[in-house]
Design a protein around this motif. Sequence first.
Motif, PDB file in Angstrom:
ATOM      1  N   HIS A 195       0.818  -1.211   0.000  1.00 42.11           N
ATOM      2  CA  HIS A 195       0.000   0.000   0.000  1.00 42.11           C
ATOM      3  C   HIS A 195       0.855   1.266   0.000  1.00 42.11           C
ATOM      4  O   HIS A 195       1.841   1.365   0.737  1.00 42.11           O
ATOM      5  CB  HIS A 195      -0.907   0.023   1.232  1.00 42.11           C
ATOM      6  N   HIS A 196       0.442   2.224  -0.806  1.00 46.99           N
ATOM      7  CA  HIS A 196       1.015   3.568  -0.796  1.00 46.99           C
ATOM      8  C   HIS A 196      -0.137   4.564  -0.927  1.00 46.99           C
ATOM      9  O   HIS A 196      -1.094   4.318  -1.664  1.00 46.99           O
ATOM     10  CB  HIS A 196       2.028   3.753  -1.931  1.00 46.99           C
ATOM     11  N   PHE A 197      -0.021   5.671  -0.207  1.00 45.57           N
ATOM     12  CA  PHE A 197      -1.072   6.682  -0.177  1.00 45.57           C
ATOM     13  C   PHE A 197      -0.471   7.995  -0.662  1.00 45.57           C
ATOM     14  O   PHE A 197       0.439   8.544  -0.034  1.00 45.57           O
ATOM     15  CB  PHE A 197      -1.648   6.822   1.236  1.00 45.57           C
ATOM     16  N   ARG A 253      -4.643   7.228   4.765  1.00 43.74           N
ATOM     17  CA  ARG A 253      -4.121   6.031   5.423  1.00 43.74           C
ATOM     18  C   ARG A 253      -4.963   5.655   6.637  1.00 43.74           C
ATOM     19  O   ARG A 253      -5.349   4.492   6.794  1.00 43.74           O
ATOM     20  CB  ARG A 253      -2.664   6.272   5.834  1.00 43.74           C
ATOM     21  N   TRP A 310      -7.204   2.153   6.736  1.00 47.24           N
ATOM     22  CA  TRP A 310      -6.875   1.049   7.631  1.00 47.24           C
ATOM     23  C   TRP A 310      -7.930   0.856   8.720  1.00 47.24           C
ATOM     24  O   TRP A 310      -8.142  -0.269   9.183  1.00 47.24           O
ATOM     25  CB  TRP A 310      -5.493   1.247   8.244  1.00 47.24           C
TER      26      TRP A 310
END
Length: 397
Positions: free
Chosen positions: A123-125, A136, A140
């Motif tokens: 995951h990357h935001f 993020r 989550w």
Amino acid sequence: MTGSAGHVHMTLRLPDRTGAARMALAFGSALRGAGFDLTLVHGSVPADGRSILPDFAAIGAATVLESRLDRPWGPLLVPDLAARVRRDAGRVVIGVNQRDRMPALLAASRAGVPGVLVVGNQHHFWGPRPVAALKRRSYWSVVAARTSLAVCTSTVVRDEMTAAGVPADRAVVLPNGIAVPPPVQLAGPERARLRAEMGARDGDLLLVNVGRLDLQKGQDLLLEALARPPHPPPVHVALVGTTDSAGAARRTAEFAASLHRTVRDRGLDGAVSFLGWREDVGRLLAAADAYVHAARWEGPALPLAVMEAMAAGCPAVFPDCSGRPPWFEPGRHGLMARSGDPASLRRRIDELVAMSGPQRSALGGEGARLIREHYTLEECGRAFVALIRDVVDRAGS
């Protein structure tokens, strides 16, 4: 085909032809073969027209445009998705792309059915720091609380999910698989024509790299590896791929422009070519000497592009960003470089240069055998169907 096992809804924000969409199609095909009805709720088709939707229609899936998935924060998206699931007597909702997973889970919860995630990548935001932090936290908090099952492509991805709060018994590892195509046989003149089309000169070691032009895929690291002194070996790299045509279009366009500048400024004009999107990657691999992957992060330890190259008998260099793949032996099935390290990548390329043609062929042959024995799409599909059946059965008990 009439589905008697129940109705599955799958969300796919970007119905293009890249890895996530192709694995979604593979899972959808396996579900249809097991007797499930399938509705794909998707975002807008890419502007370039490369769409996976005809393939979903061909397996008998219903496809429904939900343009709000392009910007999945509208207040009516989740209620409308949930209403569709209830109306169809849906049994489970499967979210595929990172940006459609939250609405998929929330809609599943509202409809009273399990929510399953296909987690194919780390995951990357993106965005300014406060925006990325908000994304993020929101993501989550929903994922940790609402995920019935996360199907992860590697232990690295699974560990990321459990560290974020998904219970360990709700996260499983299922490596990707591919449909191994028949070998491509090229006559001498055709092979020479394709090599020239990719920019290779006589005597060059021709490497192919496949992937969208994006920071994640690390083409800049590959260029840095080629440019390292004292002088580049007789290597030519053909970059196959384009920029993102959807939400990240501006970011990836800027990255692509930086790649072209690097080629010009570092004197790599004769060593690198940009081929754009190609539908004949199998033929390009057959004409190449090896495949090279340079991604900073991936989900699977063996990304789809690497598996496809290996299946074609093309010796592959790829990074260890998701750990060592199951059953893979470095030096026997392929070569691994340290993720994010151009010097390590350069050393692996130099190893390819130092090999004889028969040695490279032997390396490619062992890689192809590994894929045929352990990474078939049929085996992956059967395992996915078993996981979905278990989720549905537990919810109904």
